[in-house]
Design an enzyme around this catalytic site. Sequence first.
Site, mmCIF file in Angstrom:
data_model
loop_
_atom_site.group_PDB
_atom_site.id
_atom_site.type_symbol
_atom_site.label_atom_id
_atom_site.label_comp_id
_atom_site.label_asym_id
_atom_site.label_seq_id
_atom_site.Cartn_x
_atom_site.Cartn_y
_atom_site.Cartn_z
ATOM 1 N NE ARG A 233 -4.326 -1.165 0.180
ATOM 2 C CZ ARG A 233 -4.537 -2.173 -0.666
ATOM 3 N NH1 ARG A 233 -3.626 -2.488 -1.565
ATOM 4 N NH2 ARG A 233 -5.669 -2.859 -0.625
ATOM 5 C CD GLU A 262 -2.996 3.578 -5.290
ATOM 6 O OE1 GLU A 262 -4.008 2.947 -5.630
ATOM 7 O OE2 GLU A 262 -1.999 3.043 -4.795
ATOM 8 C CG HIS A 281 -3.312 -0.368 -6.894
ATOM 9 N ND1 HIS A 281 -3.689 0.281 -5.749
ATOM 10 C CD2 HIS A 281 -3.287 -1.690 -6.561
ATOM 11 C CE1 HIS A 281 -3.900 -0.607 -4.779
ATOM 12 N NE2 HIS A 281 -3.660 -1.811 -5.255
HETATM 13 C C1 DGY Z 1 -5.806 -5.636 -3.033
HETATM 14 O O1 DGY Z 1 -6.494 -6.608 -3.340
HETATM 15 O O2 DGY Z 1 -5.751 -5.191 -1.894
HETATM 16 C C2 DGY Z 1 -5.000 -5.018 -4.139
HETATM 17 O O3 DGY Z 1 -4.374 -3.888 -3.764
HETATM 18 C C3 DGY Z 1 -5.842 -4.806 -5.384
HETATM 19 O O4 DGY Z 1 -6.106 -6.044 -5.894
#
Ligand code: DGY
Length: 314
Positions: A233, A262, A281
Site C-alpha cells: 500500500r 491514487e 496499482h
Molecule cells: C488488493 O487486493 O488489496 C489489491 O491492492 C488490489 O487487488
Amino acid sequence: MVKVVVSFKFFDKWISFLKESGFEVVYWGSEYPPSKDWIKDNVRDAEGLLCSLVNRIDREVIDSAERLKVISTFSVGYDHIDVGYAKQKGIRIGYTPEVLTDATADLAFGLLLAAARRIAEGDRLIREGKWNKPWTPDFMLGSMVYGKTLGIVGMGRIGRALISRAKGFGMRVVYYSRHRKEVEAEYMSLEDLLRVSDFVIIAVDLNESTFHMVNEEFLRKMKRSAYLINISRGKVVDEEALVKALREGLIAGAALDVFEEEPLPQDSPLIGLQNVVLTPHLGSATTETREKMAETAVFNLIKGIRGEPMVYEV
Ligand code: DGY
C-alpha cells in the site's frame, strides 16, 4: 427481497449473477467512486455491502447501516474498512487473499527487473526518439539481478510467493517480519536486512505500525546501490522521503505500484524522476485473477448473508 449494495464499478456478469440469485442489487456503476452519502443512504436497509479499496467504509458508514450482516471487499487489503468497529457491531468481513498472490508476486518481480535493468527507461528513450547513437559498452548500464540478495519485508502469502521466484534467479533471500516463519529464507532484523539487501520488496499490510515504515531513516540504512519495490500500500512509504532519497542518490532506484494518493497526482515529483518505475496499482490486474477475486468476493457476500462460513473471512 434481501438488498445488497455494490459500491464500485464491478463486472456486469457478477451483478447479473447476484440478481439471478434473488437479491435486490443497488449498483454504483461508475468508475469514479460514490460519495459517502450515497453509500450511507443505500446501505441503510441492506444486508450486504460489496465494496473495493476505492470506498472508505468508516464508522459513519457502518453506523448508518441498520441491517448489515456482511461487508465483502474485492481486495486482499482491508485498510479502507474500520474492521474493528464493524466486528464490534456484529458485521462480518470477507476479503480475497490467496487468489491474487501469484499475480502480485509476478508483478513485484517485473518491477524489480524493470528497475534494475532500466526497462521502462529504455522503452521511453526509444519512443522519445533518443536512441540515436550506436551501441557502446557503457550504454544504459543497470544492475545484475541473478545471484543478488533480496530482502522481503513482511512474510505473508505474497512474501512466500516471492521466495520461489527469487530462487529461480539464484538469489539469496532474507526476510523480516513480526514473527519468524517456516520458510526457505533467512530471518533477520530489519536493520540487518536493509544493510545486506540489493533489492528490498515491501510486502506488509497497511496498519498503524506500518504507516510510513519506509521513511528517511529506513532509506538511509539501505545500500546506496539498492532498489526499493513496493507492491503493498502506498502509505507504507513516506513518498516525500523517498523522492529525497532518489534525488540525493541514497538508493539506486525504486519501483512502485501503489501510492499515497491514487491516482498519482500529475504534479507528483516521482513523475519527473528517471530512477523510479511507476505502475498504476496493477498487482492483481490479470484477467484470471480478477475473475477469481470477483467469484470469491461474491461468494463471501452471499455466504455472509446466509450465516455460512465464508470463502475468506477477516
Ligand atoms: C488488493 O487486493 O488489496 C489489491 O491492492 C488490489 O487487488
